[in-house]
Design an enzyme around this catalytic site. Sequence first.
Site, PDB file in Angstrom:
ATOM      1  N   LYS A 544       0.844  -1.195   0.000  1.00 25.82           N
ATOM      2  CA  LYS A 544       0.000   0.000   0.000  1.00 25.82           C
ATOM      3  C   LYS A 544       0.879   1.245   0.000  1.00 25.82           C
ATOM      4  O   LYS A 544       1.683   1.467   0.915  1.00 25.82           O
ATOM      5  CB  LYS A 544      -0.914   0.006   1.230  1.00 25.82           C
ATOM      6  CG  LYS A 544      -1.747   1.274   1.368  1.00 25.82           C
ATOM      7  CD  LYS A 544      -2.783   1.152   2.465  1.00 25.82           C
ATOM      8  CE  LYS A 544      -3.887   0.201   2.075  1.00 25.82           C
ATOM      9  NZ  LYS A 544      -5.032   0.234   2.988  1.00 25.82           N
ATOM     10  N   ASP A 639     -14.434   2.858  10.565  1.00 26.82           N
ATOM     11  CA  ASP A 639     -14.883   2.736   9.178  1.00 26.82           C
ATOM     12  C   ASP A 639     -15.091   1.263   8.808  1.00 26.82           C
ATOM     13  O   ASP A 639     -14.548   0.773   7.825  1.00 26.82           O
ATOM     14  CB  ASP A 639     -13.895   3.387   8.229  1.00 26.82           C
ATOM     15  CG  ASP A 639     -14.523   3.701   6.857  1.00 26.82           C
ATOM     16  OD1 ASP A 639     -15.765   3.689   6.773  1.00 26.82           O
ATOM     17  OD2 ASP A 639     -13.776   3.929   5.906  1.00 26.82           O
TER      18      ASP A 639
END
Length: 875
Positions: A544, A639
Site C-alpha cells: 500500500k 470505518d
Amino acid sequence: MSQICTSSNYTMKPIITFSCILLFFTTISARSFSDYITPNFTASYLEFIDNFGTFLFSHNRTFKAAIFNPGGQQTSFYLCVIHAASNTIIWSGNRDAPISDSGKMLLSFKGITILDEHGNTKWSTPSLKSQVNRLQLTEMGNLVLLDKSNGSLWESFQNPTDTIVIGQRLPVGASLSSAASNSDLSKGNYKLTITSSDAVLQWYGQTYWKLSTDTRVYKNSNDMLEYMAINNTGFYLFGDGGTVFQLGLPLANFRIAKLGTSGQFIVNSFSGTNNLKQEFVGPDDGCQTPLACGRAGLCTENTVSSSPVCSCPPNFHVGSGTFGGCEPSNGSYSLPLACKNSSAFSFLNIGYVEYFGNFYSDPVLYKVNLSACQSLCSSNCSCLGIFYKSTSGSCYMIENELGSIQSSNGGDERDILGFIKAITVASTTSSNDGNDDKENSQNGEFPVAVAVLLPIIGFIILMALIFLVWRRLTLMSKMQEVKLGKNSPSSGDLDAFYIPGLPARFDYEELEEATENFKTLIGSGGFGTVYKGVLPDKSVVAVKKIGNIGIQGKKDFCTEIAVIGNIHHVNLVKLKGFCAQGRHRLLVYEYMNRGSLDRNLFGGEPVLEWQERFDVALGTARGLAYLHSGCVQKIIHCDIKPENILLQDQFQAKISDFGLSKLLSAEQSGLFTTMRGTRGYLAPEWLTNSAITEKTDVYSFGMVLLELVSGRKNCYYRSRSHSMDDSNSGGGHSSTSSTTGLVYFPLFALEMHEQRSYLELADSRLEGRVTCEEVEKLVRIALCCAHEEPALRPNMVTVVGMLEGGTPLPHPRIESLNFLRFYGRRYTEASTIAEENEYGSVMLQQARSSTTSMPSDSSTRGFSYMSSQNISGPR
C-alpha cells in the site's frame, strides 16, 4: 490359614486363635468418613487400602481426601484432594515431601501433620489462631480446618498447588506451580502468576506466555486485576469493576484449570460420562513452551498434528547427556551451566532462529553490532547465549537456563541470528596448565600467555575506542546536515533511533522490484493505492502506497507503525513490514487472495452460501472484539464496511485499515471528520457530535450484518414495474407504469422483525438454503447493534458470544430503533429531491447504470447498489 486355624494341637489353640483374629482385623480396610472428621484421627494408605487410601468424602461424594500414590507407583504417597468421578488430583499437601504407604496423616487440635513411617514430621499446616474442632471436605473440593464456632482456620483453596476448580480464587500475587511429572507431585519449574494486569507463565524467571496476548481471550476493561477464577460458563480474570479478561466456554458442571507438567496452562471440563475434555490450552503452540525439544533442541511447528517436530540446530547433534536435547557436534565443546562455565568458550552459530523468551522481553542493548552483543555475554557468567537482529542492532541475552530453540518463519536477513555459548572441554580437564601458570607467577616469572595476549587486548581496546569516536562524530555530522536541510531523509536515517516493535523494514527499491514497478493495482482508498507484489522468498504481499501522509516526521510515522505491527489476531490483516525512505511511505500486508467482502457479496462472484456469510460475520466480530478489548491500546476502527473486510481461503475474514487514522494528512483528516466514516454505516452519534467510542464500530458491524443477510447494500436503488388498468378511458387495455426510489434496508429489516417474517430479508439467490431461525439470529443481533443509544448496544465480546451460541439472543428494543423510520423517510425523500439536484442526478444515473450484476425477484427488478465510495470518497 485354614489349616492353622483348625489344628488339632490343643496347646496351640489359644495362641493360634488370637493370631487368626489379629490377622483378620489387620487385613480389613477402615471405613471412610463423610463430610468431616474430628481431631485425634490418623490415616495411612494401608489402613484404607480397600478404598485406595480414601479416608474422607465430601457430603455428596463429589470429592475425596486420600493418602494417594499417583500413577500407581509404590514409593511416593501424598495427602490429596481428588475429584472422584474423573479421579483427578486438584490439591496435594506434602507435594515436596512424599511418604511411604505406611506413613500417616494425623489430625490433631493443632492441625494436620504428615508423618513418615518413623514418626518424623514431613509436612504440616502452619500455626493456627485457635484449636481445631474438625476437618471438613466441602462439595467444591475445599479441605477446611474449622474451629468450634465453624470459623475457618485454614483452607486448601488458599494454598493452591497446580490446579484451581470452580469456586476457588487465585488472587493477585499468588501462583500455580507445575508438578514434576504425573507421578511425582513435587514442584516443577513452571509457574503461573497473577499480576495486577495479566496472567503470566514463567520458566526460571523467563516469561513464555501472557494471557493478554492470546487471541481467544477477550479483554473487557483496563481495570487492575484482583483474582482469577473459573465457573460453569468459562474462565475469567476479575478486577474491582468486574470482568477484565474472559474466555467463554460451553456450560459444564465440573471444570478445572491446571498448569501441566509440560508448562502449558490447560482448562478441562468433565461431562460425567467421558474423561476430561480439553477446552483451552496456552500457549497452544507446542514450540512456545521452554523445553518442547529439550535443552538447545530445535522445535518446528507441525502443520499436520499438534505435536511439534524436534531436531537440532546447525553445529549441534542429538545429545545423550543429563539434560537431553542437543549438544555441540564438535566434541571439543560442551554446553555450560550458569556461572559454572570455564573462561575458555566460543559462540556457536545456530542460524536464523527464534527463542520463546524474546517475545516477552526487551533487548538488553539497542543499536549495537554483533561484536558488542557477544562481548556483553562474555562478561556475564550467567549468559548462556545471545540472539542478534541486524536490522535494528537489537541484542537479546539468555541467562541462567537455556531452553529449546524455535525455527524461524522467515529465514532471511530480517530474522534473528542465534549464538549459543559453548565451553572448551579441554580447558575444564587440563588443570595442570593452570597450575603451571600459577607456579610460574609465584616464582616471579611473567606468564607467557599474558605476554602474548596483553598487546593484542590493548590493540583491540584502542581500535574500539577509535571506532566509537568515529561513529559518534559521523552521527553528529549527519544530524547537523539534516537540521540544515543538506540531506533529505533516506532509509539510512532510521538507524539514528530505535523503536521497539517495528516490523520488517524494506527499501523502496525492494518493493519496486517486488511489484514490478507497481504494475498490478488491486485496490485504492483514502489511505492510498494497493498493489500486488511477490517478495524474494516467493510470498505474495499487498503493498500500500500511502499518499499525502499526515505525519511528516519519520520517527513519528514509525512509532505509529510499531503500534499497528504489534497487533496480531487471526481476524486482522497482518502488517508484514513498511518502507519509510525519503518521501516514500509504504505498508506491506499479507495478501488476501479472495479480495474484499463487497466484491464477493455484491459483485459478480459466485453467491456466498449462508455458512460462508456466517463465518465472515463471526470472524469480523472476533477481530473487532480484539481491537476493542484485546489490545494494550484500545483501537476504534471508525470505518467498518465490506470494503475493509478482506477474505482469504475458506472465506476467513480479516479486518483491514485498522489503526491508520493517525496517518492521514490534514486535508484527509478533515474529510474523515466531516464525512465521519462512510455513509450507510454511520452511527447516530457521529451526526450529533456525541462522544465516539467502540460502540460506534458496533453500529457499523450491525449494518454489515444486514448486508450479509440480504446480499445487497443497505441503501440501494429500486425500480418497480406494475400494471395499470385503462378501462376507464375506454381503451379496454392495460398499460405499465414504474416507480423508482432509494430503499433503506435497515428499516425494512425492522418492519419484518416486528412481523417475524425473517425469510423476506434473506438473499433470494440462496433459494431456500437458509432457515428462518438462521436469518432471525443475525437480524436480531444486527438490530441490537443498531440501537440509537450507544449504551444499549452490546460490546463486541458479547456479540461474539451471541454468534457462537454461548450468550442468549436479546430482543431488540423497538423504542431505540424508531430513528430508522426517520432515516428511511429521508432516503425516500432524497431519491425525489435528487432528481432536481445536479449531484443527485449523477448519483441516480450511476445507480441506474449498474443494475446488471445484482439479482431480482418478483417485487424488486433492476435494483442496484450505490458504492460507498460514491458518497464519502475512497477509503
